[in-house]
Design a protein around this motif. Structure first.
Motif, PDB file in Angstrom:
ATOM      1  N   MET A 158      40.425  50.720  55.232  1.00 24.96           N
ATOM      2  CA  MET A 158      41.548  50.585  54.302  1.00 24.96           C
ATOM      3  C   MET A 158      41.966  49.118  54.159  1.00 24.96           C
ATOM      4  SD  MET A 158      43.650  52.082  52.270  1.00 24.96           S
ATOM      5  CE  MET A 158      45.249  51.889  51.539  1.00 24.96           C
ATOM      6  N   LEU A 159      42.130  48.444  55.296  1.00 27.89           N
ATOM      7  CA  LEU A 159      42.534  47.037  55.285  1.00 27.89           C
ATOM      8  C   LEU A 159      41.497  46.170  54.592  1.00 27.89           C
ATOM      9  CD1 LEU A 159      44.511  44.840  56.109  1.00 27.89           C
ATOM     10  CD2 LEU A 159      43.346  44.726  58.339  1.00 27.89           C
ATOM     11  N   SER A 160      40.218  46.460  54.869  1.00 27.03           N
ATOM     12  CA  SER A 160      39.149  45.670  54.253  1.00 27.03           C
ATOM     13  C   SER A 160      39.133  45.856  52.727  1.00 27.03           C
ATOM     14  CB  SER A 160      37.792  46.063  54.840  1.00 27.03           C
ATOM     15  OG  SER A 160      37.505  47.422  54.580  1.00 27.03           O
ATOM     16  N   THR A 161      39.448  47.072  52.286  1.00 26.04           N
ATOM     17  CA  THR A 161      39.505  47.346  50.843  1.00 26.04           C
ATOM     18  C   THR A 161      40.623  46.541  50.189  1.00 26.04           C
ATOM     19  OG1 THR A 161      38.690  49.594  51.213  1.00 26.04           O
ATOM     20  CG2 THR A 161      39.751  49.139  49.095  1.00 26.04           C
ATOM     21  N   VAL A 162      41.772  46.510  50.856  1.00 20.73           N
ATOM     22  CA  VAL A 162      42.918  45.753  50.336  1.00 20.73           C
ATOM     23  C   VAL A 162      42.594  44.272  50.281  1.00 20.73           C
ATOM     24  CG1 VAL A 162      45.297  45.063  50.779  1.00 20.73           C
ATOM     25  CG2 VAL A 162      44.611  47.452  51.096  1.00 20.73           C
ATOM     26  N   LEU A 163      41.970  43.753  51.350  1.00 24.82           N
ATOM     27  CA  LEU A 163      41.617  42.331  51.391  1.00 24.82           C
ATOM     28  C   LEU A 163      40.602  41.973  50.309  1.00 24.82           C
ATOM     29  CD1 LEU A 163      41.379  41.749  55.259  1.00 24.82           C
ATOM     30  CD2 LEU A 163      43.173  40.952  53.697  1.00 24.82           C
ATOM     31  N   THR A 164      39.655  42.889  50.093  1.00 24.88           N
ATOM     32  CA  THR A 164      38.659  42.659  49.035  1.00 24.88           C
ATOM     33  C   THR A 164      39.323  42.612  47.668  1.00 24.88           C
ATOM     34  OG1 THR A 164      36.943  43.782  50.333  1.00 24.88           O
ATOM     35  CG2 THR A 164      36.571  43.544  47.963  1.00 24.88           C
ATOM     36  N   PHE A 165      40.257  43.528  47.449  1.00 26.97           N
ATOM     37  CA  PHE A 165      40.984  43.549  46.181  1.00 26.97           C
ATOM     38  C   PHE A 165      41.775  42.259  45.981  1.00 26.97           C
ATOM     39  CE2 PHE A 165      45.016  44.295  43.979  1.00 26.97           C
ATOM     40  CZ  PHE A 165      44.548  44.716  42.744  1.00 26.97           C
ATOM     41  N   ILE A 166      42.432  41.790  47.043  1.00 25.23           N
ATOM     42  CA  ILE A 166      43.231  40.562  46.958  1.00 25.23           C
ATOM     43  C   ILE A 166      42.338  39.368  46.636  1.00 25.23           C
ATOM     44  CG2 ILE A 166      44.629  38.929  48.290  1.00 25.23           C
ATOM     45  CD1 ILE A 166      45.790  41.346  49.788  1.00 25.23           C
ATOM     46  N   LYS A 167      41.175  39.312  47.284  1.00 30.50           N
ATOM     47  CA  LYS A 167      40.254  38.194  47.034  1.00 30.50           C
ATOM     48  C   LYS A 167      39.759  38.207  45.599  1.00 30.50           C
ATOM     49  CE  LYS A 167      38.555  37.760  51.808  1.00 30.50           C
ATOM     50  NZ  LYS A 167      37.383  37.946  52.711  1.00 30.50           N
ATOM     51  N   ARG A 168      39.410  39.392  45.110  1.00 30.18           N
ATOM     52  CA  ARG A 168      38.937  39.500  43.727  1.00 30.18           C
ATOM     53  C   ARG A 168      40.038  39.126  42.744  1.00 30.18           C
ATOM     54  NH1 ARG A 168      35.559  45.247  43.943  1.00 30.18           N
ATOM     55  NH2 ARG A 168      33.730  44.427  45.088  1.00 30.18           N
ATOM     56  N   PHE A 169      41.245  39.598  43.030  1.00 27.60           N
ATOM     57  CA  PHE A 169      42.378  39.272  42.161  1.00 27.60           C
ATOM     58  C   PHE A 169      42.626  37.775  42.160  1.00 27.60           C
ATOM     59  CE2 PHE A 169      46.892  38.382  41.575  1.00 27.60           C
ATOM     60  CZ  PHE A 169      47.137  39.000  40.368  1.00 27.60           C
ATOM     61  N   TYR A 170      42.561  37.161  43.324  1.00 26.84           N
ATOM     62  CA  TYR A 170      42.796  35.712  43.425  1.00 26.84           C
ATOM     63  C   TYR A 170      41.737  34.931  42.654  1.00 26.84           C
ATOM     64  CZ  TYR A 170      42.946  31.031  45.388  1.00 26.84           C
ATOM     65  OH  TYR A 170      42.980  29.659  45.542  1.00 26.84           O
ATOM     66  N   ARG A 171      40.469  35.353  42.794  1.00 27.68           N
ATOM     67  CA  ARG A 171      39.389  34.663  42.079  1.00 27.68           C
ATOM     68  C   ARG A 171      39.562  34.802  40.572  1.00 27.68           C
ATOM     69  NH1 ARG A 171      35.900  36.524  46.375  1.00 27.68           N
ATOM     70  NH2 ARG A 171      35.375  38.383  45.141  1.00 27.68           N
ATOM     71  N   SER A 172      39.928  36.015  40.142  1.00 31.38           N
ATOM     72  CA  SER A 172      40.138  36.243  38.706  1.00 31.38           C
ATOM     73  C   SER A 172      41.321  35.434  38.186  1.00 31.38           C
ATOM     74  CB  SER A 172      40.383  37.729  38.426  1.00 31.38           C
ATOM     75  OG  SER A 172      39.270  38.499  38.799  1.00 31.38           O
ATOM     76  N   PHE A 173      42.394  35.412  38.970  1.00 24.94           N
ATOM     77  CA  PHE A 173      43.581  34.650  38.581  1.00 24.94           C
ATOM     78  C   PHE A 173      43.260  33.161  38.504  1.00 24.94           C
ATOM     79  CE2 PHE A 173      47.339  32.161  39.684  1.00 24.94           C
ATOM     80  CZ  PHE A 173      48.243  32.608  38.734  1.00 24.94           C
ATOM     81  N   ARG A 174      42.541  32.659  39.498  1.00 26.11           N
ATOM     82  CA  ARG A 174      42.197  31.237  39.522  1.00 26.11           C
ATOM     83  C   ARG A 174      41.302  30.877  38.329  1.00 26.11           C
ATOM     84  NH1 ARG A 174      39.133  28.942  44.725  1.00 26.11           N
ATOM     85  NH2 ARG A 174      37.508  30.259  43.801  1.00 26.11           N
ATOM     86  N   ARG A 175      40.343  31.748  38.025  1.00 26.30           N
ATOM     87  CA  ARG A 175      39.456  31.487  36.892  1.00 26.30           C
ATOM     88  C   ARG A 175      40.242  31.507  35.584  1.00 26.30           C
ATOM     89  NH1 ARG A 175      36.889  34.050  32.857  1.00 26.30           N
ATOM     90  NH2 ARG A 175      34.865  33.211  32.180  1.00 26.30           N
ATOM     91  N   GLU A 176      41.161  32.484  35.448  1.00 26.39           N
ATOM     92  CA  GLU A 176      41.940  32.588  34.216  1.00 26.39           C
ATOM     93  C   GLU A 176      42.868  31.392  34.059  1.00 26.39           C
ATOM     94  OE1 GLU A 176      41.975  34.420  30.771  1.00 26.39           O
ATOM     95  OE2 GLU A 176      40.911  35.265  32.509  1.00 26.39           O
ATOM     96  N   ALA A 177      43.466  30.954  35.162  1.00 24.41           N
ATOM     97  CA  ALA A 177      44.353  29.786  35.111  1.00 24.41           C
ATOM     98  C   ALA A 177      43.570  28.538  34.714  1.00 24.41           C
ATOM     99  CB  ALA A 177      45.029  29.583  36.464  1.00 24.41           C
ATOM    100  N   HIS A 178      42.383  28.379  35.269  1.00 22.29           N
ATOM    101  CA  HIS A 178      41.547  27.225  34.938  1.00 22.29           C
ATOM    102  C   HIS A 178      41.117  27.266  33.473  1.00 22.29           C
ATOM    103  CE1 HIS A 178      38.757  23.935  35.427  1.00 22.29           C
ATOM    104  NE2 HIS A 178      37.755  24.690  35.013  1.00 22.29           N
ATOM    105  N   LEU A 179      40.764  28.459  32.998  1.00 17.44           N
ATOM    106  CA  LEU A 179      40.352  28.611  31.607  1.00 17.44           C
ATOM    107  C   LEU A 179      41.518  28.325  30.669  1.00 17.44           C
ATOM    108  CD1 LEU A 179      38.208  29.404  29.540  1.00 17.44           C
ATOM    109  CD2 LEU A 179      38.870  31.793  29.872  1.00 17.44           C
ATOM    110  N   SER A 180      42.698  28.815  31.027  1.00 13.81           N
ATOM    111  CA  SER A 180      43.888  28.559  30.200  1.00 13.81           C
ATOM    112  C   SER A 180      44.177  27.071  30.115  1.00 13.81           C
ATOM    113  CB  SER A 180      45.100  29.299  30.771  1.00 13.81           C
ATOM    114  OG  SER A 180      44.921  30.699  30.700  1.00 13.81           O
ATOM    115  N   TRP A 181      43.998  26.390  31.243  1.00  6.93           N
ATOM    116  CA  TRP A 181      44.220  24.943  31.253  1.00  6.93           C
ATOM    117  C   TRP A 181      43.238  24.238  30.320  1.00  6.93           C
ATOM    118  CZ3 TRP A 181      47.844  21.608  32.391  1.00  6.93           C
ATOM    119  CH2 TRP A 181      47.507  20.256  32.449  1.00  6.93           C
ATOM    120  N   GLN A 182      42.005  24.710  30.274  1.00  6.77           N
ATOM    121  CA  GLN A 182      41.029  24.115  29.364  1.00  6.77           C
ATOM    122  C   GLN A 182      41.442  24.295  27.902  1.00  6.77           C
ATOM    123  OE1 GLN A 182      37.522  26.107  31.490  1.00  6.77           O
ATOM    124  NE2 GLN A 182      36.601  24.186  30.822  1.00  6.77           N
TER     125      GLN A 182
END
Length: 298
Positions: free
Chosen positions: A1-25
């Motif tokens: 359960m914990l590993s699933t949550v951590l995986t979700f958080i990592k994916r969300f963070y990567r997606s958020f970071r990519r979207e923020a970088h793209l928006s900045w461009q």
């Protein structure tokens, strides 16, 4: 359960970071013409009715959200319809570099427009939100940007909506605030063609009839230079003179005059594409400076 949550958080963070970088461009080159002016005028509004620090932080947080949503749909839609122009004038942009697909950009444009409407309604500035959205549609998605008059008109109206929303996000708009809004919006309306000096080649290639193309580069430079040379008199007479004379008013007056006269000189004497880009950026710094002056003198 914990590993699933951590995986979700990592994916969300990567997606958020990519979207923020793209928006900045998409929006990075327009921060000094959109987010910063809006926030500066919000500070000026807050200063007229100061509250506690926590309220100030909440107000500015609303401003950051609002003005991010103010500029994202404009830049994205502008770049969707301007890919061919950007291949010549701005090859660093994400659609030209194929960092994002055209379909992906369209989805982001729709989502940002919807969010902008919702937050405009939530924050109590829906009328200014809708006015700016009308400008975006007419400028980018219609033929508004194809002719110098409508192109500059929508930029002036957009600045009006931007600053009216900025003040109203904090407190009801006063007669003094209306005067500053009207002056800055009028400057955008009459002098924003300075941005077209850097884009003549690409604009001509796609059939866009900007001010320099319609009236000739030399004549346009003379007219715009005269406009910026006269601008210190306008800001002094309309914005500074009605305020009780003091050292800070005089300093603001002098600072704005120096920037404006520098722009006037650069338009005439510095004529390369790179120099024109810097001159336009200096114009956006003038906009930020006049709104920073509002914090000091109002």
């Amino acid at each position: 359960m914990l590993s699933t949550v951590l995986t979700f958080i990592k994916r969300f963070y990567r997606s958020f970071r990519r979207e923020a970088h793209l928006s900045w461009q998409f929006i990075g080159g327009d921060i000094s013409a959109s987010i910063i002016p809006g926030l500066l005028f919000m500070v000026a509004a807050w200063k007229t009715h100061p509250t506690d620090v926590l309220d100030f932080l909440l107000v500015m947080g609303r401003g950051i959200v609002y003005f991010l949503l103010y500029i994202v749909p404009f830049c994205v839609s502008n770049q969707i319809v301007g890919v061919e122009e950007d291949r010549i004038n701005k090859p660093h942009r994400p659609l030209v570099k194929e960092v994002v697909s055209l379909q992906g950009a369209k989805v982001r444009c729709v989502v940002s427009m919807v969010l902008f409407t919702l937050f405009g309604w939530w924050f109590g500035v829906l009328e200014w939100t809708l006015l700016w959205q009308a400008c975006i549609i007419l400028h980018n998605m219609s033929s508004g940007s194809k002719h110098w008059f409508t192109k500059n008109l929508f930029m002036g109206v957009g600045a009006f909506a931007q600053l009216a929303a900025a003040w109203q996000l904090v407190t009801p708009i006063t007669p003094v605030a209306w005067r500053w809004i009207a002056v800055v919006a009028s400057v955008w309306l009459m002098l924003a063609a300075v941005q077209d000096l850097r884009d003549i080649e690409g604009d001509r290639a796609i059939g866009r009839n900007t001010f320099p193309i319609a009236f000739g580069e030399t004549a346009s430079r003379v007219v715009l230079s005269l406009g910026f040379a006269i601008l210190p008199l306008v800001t002094h007479t309309i914005l500074m003179e009605p305020i009780a004379n003091s050292w800070n008013v005089e300093l603001c007056d002098i600072g704005l005059a120096v920037i404006s006269l520098t722009i006037a000189a650069r338009i005439v004497f510095y004529r390369s594409i790179g120099a024109d880009r810097q001159t336009y950026m200096l114009f956006t710094y003038w906009v930020c400076s006049v709104l920073a002056s509002a914090i000091v003198v109002i």
